[in-house]
Design a protein around this motif. Structure first.
Motif, PDB file in Angstrom:
ATOM      1  N   ALA A  24       0.825  -1.204   0.000  1.00 56.32           N
ATOM      2  CA  ALA A  24       0.000   0.000   0.000  1.00 56.32           C
ATOM      3  C   ALA A  24       0.860   1.255   0.000  1.00 56.32           C
ATOM      4  CB  ALA A  24      -0.931  -0.003   1.215  1.00 56.32           C
ATOM      5  N   SER A  25       1.915   1.248   0.798  1.00 55.08           N
ATOM      6  CA  SER A  25       2.812   2.402   0.847  1.00 55.08           C
ATOM      7  C   SER A  25       3.441   2.669  -0.522  1.00 55.08           C
ATOM      8  CB  SER A  25       3.906   2.152   1.897  1.00 55.08           C
ATOM      9  OG  SER A  25       4.772   3.251   1.991  1.00 55.08           O
ATOM     10  N   LEU A  26       3.816   1.607  -1.212  1.00 57.51           N
ATOM     11  CA  LEU A  26       4.381   1.754  -2.552  1.00 57.51           C
ATOM     12  C   LEU A  26       3.361   2.370  -3.510  1.00 57.51           C
ATOM     13  CD1 LEU A  26       6.597   1.201  -4.661  1.00 57.51           C
ATOM     14  CD2 LEU A  26       5.650  -1.112  -4.908  1.00 57.51           C
ATOM     15  N   MET A  27       2.118   1.949  -3.412  1.00 56.26           N
ATOM     16  CA  MET A  27       1.085   2.494  -4.291  1.00 56.26           C
ATOM     17  C   MET A  27       0.867   3.995  -4.044  1.00 56.26           C
ATOM     18  SD  MET A  27       0.137   0.061  -6.321  1.00 56.26           S
ATOM     19  CE  MET A  27       1.902  -0.312  -6.282  1.00 56.26           C
ATOM     20  N   ILE A  28       1.013   4.445  -2.805  1.00 60.28           N
ATOM     21  CA  ILE A  28       0.930   5.883  -2.523  1.00 60.28           C
ATOM     22  C   ILE A  28       2.023   6.619  -3.286  1.00 60.28           C
ATOM     23  CG2 ILE A  28       1.210   7.666  -0.753  1.00 60.28           C
ATOM     24  CD1 ILE A  28       0.003   5.742   1.266  1.00 60.28           C
ATOM     25  N   ASN A  29       3.238   6.106  -3.217  1.00 59.89           N
ATOM     26  CA  ASN A  29       4.358   6.754  -3.900  1.00 59.89           C
ATOM     27  C   ASN A  29       4.132   6.848  -5.399  1.00 59.89           C
ATOM     28  OD1 ASN A  29       5.511   6.696  -1.372  1.00 59.89           O
ATOM     29  ND2 ASN A  29       6.887   4.980  -1.821  1.00 59.89           N
ATOM     30  N   LEU A  30       3.417   5.873  -5.953  1.00 55.59           N
ATOM     31  CA  LEU A  30       3.161   5.838  -7.395  1.00 55.59           C
ATOM     32  C   LEU A  30       1.857   6.519  -7.781  1.00 55.59           C
ATOM     33  CD1 LEU A  30       4.380   2.200  -8.160  1.00 55.59           C
ATOM     34  CD2 LEU A  30       5.639   4.349  -8.357  1.00 55.59           C
TER      35      LEU A  30
END
Length: 436
Positions: A233-239
């Protein structure tokens, strides 16, 4: 001795039966090494076996150690745990999920117990506790140099030290890489090792495509835990894929609803999607679970700020500073609050205090830049965001979608930085795309 490993603190062993009955919420909480409020939530939401006296004192409670231990063991084994939504993996009815962050064994040994202490202190997130976590993980590796999960925990701790400006970012990145490489060489199939690799690739190496492929491959195996979904989920925020971030963080929440880290992740996902009501609800829950969670108070303050509630934002930031160890990051956020409130003199005064330590390699240049941006001091804002990039500040991963930098994103200097950080066009997750 009963092995009761879980993704958090463990209860005391059955050898401590000299006081079989626990006669208050305080004793029950101490048994689990938790806050009183946490075990009260466990009773309401997860069936913690607590009994009540009906004819003595109103509200008096008691519990038996062996019943609590049986409940804990059941919880660790995943019995009755929420299942992951099968929409994540079309054709598969459910995923096999793990509650424990360290695998259980019949005789775990001293290295395991040292690692569990490391895990406990890592979760506290304070300066002192994170340094203790490093010490315990290193002790575990002295006891057993082949213990891959201890290397994984050590890597995660270095990332946390960097995120909280307690260790120079580049030094933390190098240390985390060595720990991850050692863990992968020893046990590349461990879920804890794979999660540590995701954490490193996404937050330190800024290898977005590789981090996403790794997340997808782990989900496809069906062998995941709440930490996997939290990192995904954190990665998806960054993207910038905020809907996916919300869905993934909510899956993590179903697996571990009483984790302050997971509740914080759900709040972050809603925050970057612009849903501030849900963001506040989940960050308040995280703070309720861990009142000393300084970054939780920081996020609560930032959410109030985005809603224009500057006085509430300042109060939250000040509370975060109280529970931290004189954090320059929290001071920068307090300055941000005063800038938003229109008190530029007070904001500048705090900035001057922070800037006196500008030579420190842990200087919070990213958050200082946000204050200058709000004060419309563009040159200084760009100077500090450029420095944050050069320092490899983990928070730079949010630069494309952090609402504090909206006024700067059209500037050529900022566009050059984001282009160098995010060179690969964003694509939708193949795993999740199938479920739509």
């Amino acid at each position: 001795m009963m092995d009761t490993s879980l993704n958090d603190k463990t209860p005391r062993s059955m050898s401590e039966r000299s006081t079989e009955r626990l006669d208050s919420w305080k004793e029950i909480a101490a048994f689990f090494r938790r806050e009183v409020r946490t075990v009260q939530l466990w009773e309401k939401s997860e069936g913690l076996p607590v009994k009540r006296h009906h004819h003595i004192k109103l509200g008096s409670v008691y519990a038996y150690r062996h019943e609590l231990e049986s409940w804990w063991a059941s919880r660790c084994s995943g019995h009755g745990a929420p299942q992951v939504d099968s929409a994540l993996t079309p054709g598969k009815p459910k995923l096999s999920t793990f509650s424990a962050e360290y695998p259980r064994s019949e005789d775990p040994g001293p290295a395991y117990h040292a690692s569990m202490m490391g895990l406990y202190f890592w979760k506290q997130r304070t300066r002192v506790d994170l340094l203790k976590a490093v010490g315990y993980y290193q002790e575990a590796l002295l006891l057993d140099p082949t213990y891959a999960d201890a290397y994984a925990g050590l890597a995660d701790t270095y990332v946390s030290l960097s995120y909280n400006h307690l260790m120079p970012a580049r030094q933390a990145m190098e240390s985390a890489k060595r720990a991850v490489d050692s863990a992968l060489a020893l046990d590349p199939h461990s879920i804890n090792v794979r999660n540590a690799e995701i954490n490193f690739r996404a937050n330190c190496a800024w290898e977005w495509a590789a981090a996403e492929r790794l997340c997808q491959s782990i989900v496809e195996t069906g062998l995941v835990n709440s930490r996997t979904f939290q990192l995904y989920a954190s990665l998806m925020i960054n993207l910038g894929r905020h809907d996916e971030a919300i869905r993934l963080s909510l899956h993590a929440h179903r697996l571990d609803p009483l984790s302050d880290i997971v509740n914080s992740q759900v709040s972050f996902s809603y925050f970057y999607a612009g849903d501030y009501d849900n963001s506040i609800a989940f960050i308040n829950r995280a703070i309720e679970l861990r009142p000393q969670f300084s970054m939780g108070h920081a996020l609560l303050g930032r959410t109030h700020a985005e809603r224009g509630n500057w006085e509430q934002a300042i109060r939250s930031f000040e509370r975060g500073l109280e529970v931290s160890t004189d954090s320059a990051l929290l001071k920068a956020l307090i300055a941000y609050g005063h800038a938003g409130l229109g008190d530029s003199d007070r904001a500048s005064e705090i900035l001057q205090e922070i800037e006196a330590d500008a030579g420190n390699e842990c200087f919070p240049a990213y958050d200082v830049s946000a204050v200058y941006a709000l004060l419309k001091r563009q040159d200084q804002a760009v100077e500090h965001i450029s420095r944050a990039y050069e320092m490899h500040d983990i928070k730079m991963t949010y630069i494309q979608y952090d609402p504090r930098f909206k006024s700067l994103r059209s500037l050529p200097q900022i566009q050059q930085i984001t282009a160098s950080m995010f060179p690969v066009p964003r694509t939708r997750s193949a795993t999740l795309q199938q479920s739509h």
